[in-house]
Design a protein around this motif. Structure first.
Motif, short mmCIF file in Angstrom:
data_model
loop_
_atom_site.label_atom_id
_atom_site.label_comp_id
_atom_site.label_asym_id
_atom_site.label_seq_id
_atom_site.Cartn_x
_atom_site.Cartn_y
_atom_site.Cartn_z
N ASP A 124 -0.59 6.48 -20.44
CA ASP A 124 -1.80 5.84 -20.30
C ASP A 124 -1.91 4.56 -19.71
O ASP A 124 -2.86 4.61 -18.38
CB ASP A 124 -3.05 5.97 -20.68
CG ASP A 124 -3.81 7.20 -22.13
OD1 ASP A 124 -3.22 7.85 -21.16
OD2 ASP A 124 -3.53 6.87 -22.69
N ASN A 125 -0.46 4.34 -19.83
CA ASN A 125 -0.60 2.72 -18.82
C ASN A 125 0.68 3.18 -18.22
O ASN A 125 1.81 1.36 -17.68
CB ASN A 125 -0.32 1.16 -19.79
CG ASN A 125 0.99 2.10 -21.28
OD1 ASN A 125 1.13 2.77 -21.23
ND2 ASN A 125 0.82 0.37 -21.54
N SER A 126 1.33 4.14 -17.84
CA SER A 126 2.52 4.12 -17.09
C SER A 126 2.09 3.73 -15.44
O SER A 126 2.83 3.55 -14.62
CB SER A 126 2.93 4.98 -17.17
OG SER A 126 2.54 6.45 -16.25
N GLY A 127 1.06 3.22 -14.62
CA GLY A 127 0.82 3.18 -13.94
C GLY A 127 1.22 3.93 -12.37
O GLY A 127 1.72 4.00 -11.58
N LYS B 70 5.97 3.13 -9.38
CA LYS B 70 4.08 2.05 -9.73
C LYS B 70 4.41 1.40 -8.84
O LYS B 70 3.22 1.22 -8.16
CB LYS B 70 4.24 1.86 -11.02
CG LYS B 70 3.39 0.25 -11.89
CD LYS B 70 3.53 -0.15 -12.70
CE LYS B 70 2.49 -1.15 -13.43
NZ LYS B 70 2.90 -1.77 -14.62
#
Length: 301
Positions: free
Chosen positions: A218-221, A202
């Protein structure tokens, strides 16, 4: 005489009511197996970091039901889990690979409990500019033959490889099924934890690594890569279309007993298999339409 019969009948009915009440209450409290006595004791579980989120979440649920039980879940890699359980240092060793695949592990002394299936894929920093890669090019990236993303239609940016150590089951699975057995080039950054790998992908321009599907939130980057146009999804793994996957094994030294058996029974319960396993990004083993042996051969179930 009638009065005595009435008293006797009332006593019998009362006894039946007590027994029925006791039977009805059995299993409403206690441990995961429905026993009236809560599980107790302490065990340590170690090994696969890809498997850690699932086992840790299950341990928390188990401890809520059994407050006298203490289950410590540690990572360290599949090799560590297998070594420690075979030496008796821990009660359960988690692994992404069969014990037979790890040199120096007395597999014949260990009992295999296949808890779930984990899909894995390569993942890149979102700025790299690609979402799909051929297996041929993936091998070139990890062996150092391709050094810049522009060679694959991405950004003009140097490729930054992020690897896992030799003890990692995630690495063993990725090398075997994604790289066709070819080892990553030396000099790549090597991290012990999948959490750290996800964070570095990330934050690092041009980065690529590999992770279990459970890290692709969805928010793992990060951007998980399709391989040869096949998306890294549970359905594609279940049908045998996506090649990078492994069983999540919990090994015990011989047949489990006591708290280790109670916890493993809980891991295989409907509560965990039908709910927690998919919620955590894993696939219940009984949902697979194919199976794989220690040599990597895939057959239809």
């Amino acid at each position: 005489m009638k009065k005595m019969k009435s008293v006797y009948l009332l006593a019998v009915m009362a006894l039946i009511l007590v027994v029925a009440t006791a039977c009805g209450n059995k299993g409403t409290e206690g441990n995961a197996n429905g026993d009236s006595k809560s599980a107790s004791g302490s065990i340590v579980v170690s090994g696969s970091s890809a498997m850690q989120p699932l086992v840790a979440a299950a341990a928390e649920q188990f401890k809520e039901k059994n407050p006298d039980a203490d289950i410590q879940v540690q990572a360290g890699g599949s090799g560590t889990g297998l070594s420690q359980v075979s030496e008796g240092a821990v009660k359960i060793g988690n692994s992404d690979v069969f014990a037979e695949e790890k040199e120096g592990i007395p597999a014949d002394k260990l009992k295999d409990h296949q808890i779930a299936v984990v899909g894995m894929s390569a993942a890149v920093n979102p700025e790299v500019g690609i979402k799909d890669i051929s297996k041929k090019d993936l091998i070139k990236v990890f062996t150092g033959e391709v050094k810049n993303w522009k060679e694959l239609g991405g950004k003009d940016q140097k490729i930054a490889l992020i690897n896992r150590p030799d003890s990692s089951g995630t690495r063993a699975t990725f090398v075997k099924y994604a790289l066709d057995g070819k080892e990553p080039v030396e000099g790549a950054a090597t991290e012990d934890s999948s959490n750290t790998v996800q964070k570095l992908i990330k934050e690092t321009p041009g980065a690529i690594g590999y992770l279990a599907f459970s890290y692709f939130t969805d928010n793992s980057g990060i951007t998980p890569l399709s391989i040869d146009g096949v998306k890294p999804t549970d359905e594609n793994v279940q049908k045998g279309k996506f090649p990078i996957w492994a069983y999540e094994h919990s090994y015990t030294k011989g047949e489990p007993k006591g708290l280790e058996k109670e916890f493993l029974d809980y891991m295989m319960s409907d509560e965990i298999q039908h709910n927690l396993v998919p919620e955590q990004g894993y696939i219940p083993a009984n949902k697979m339409e194919v199976k794989r042996d220690a040599e990597g051969k895939i057959t239809k179930k």
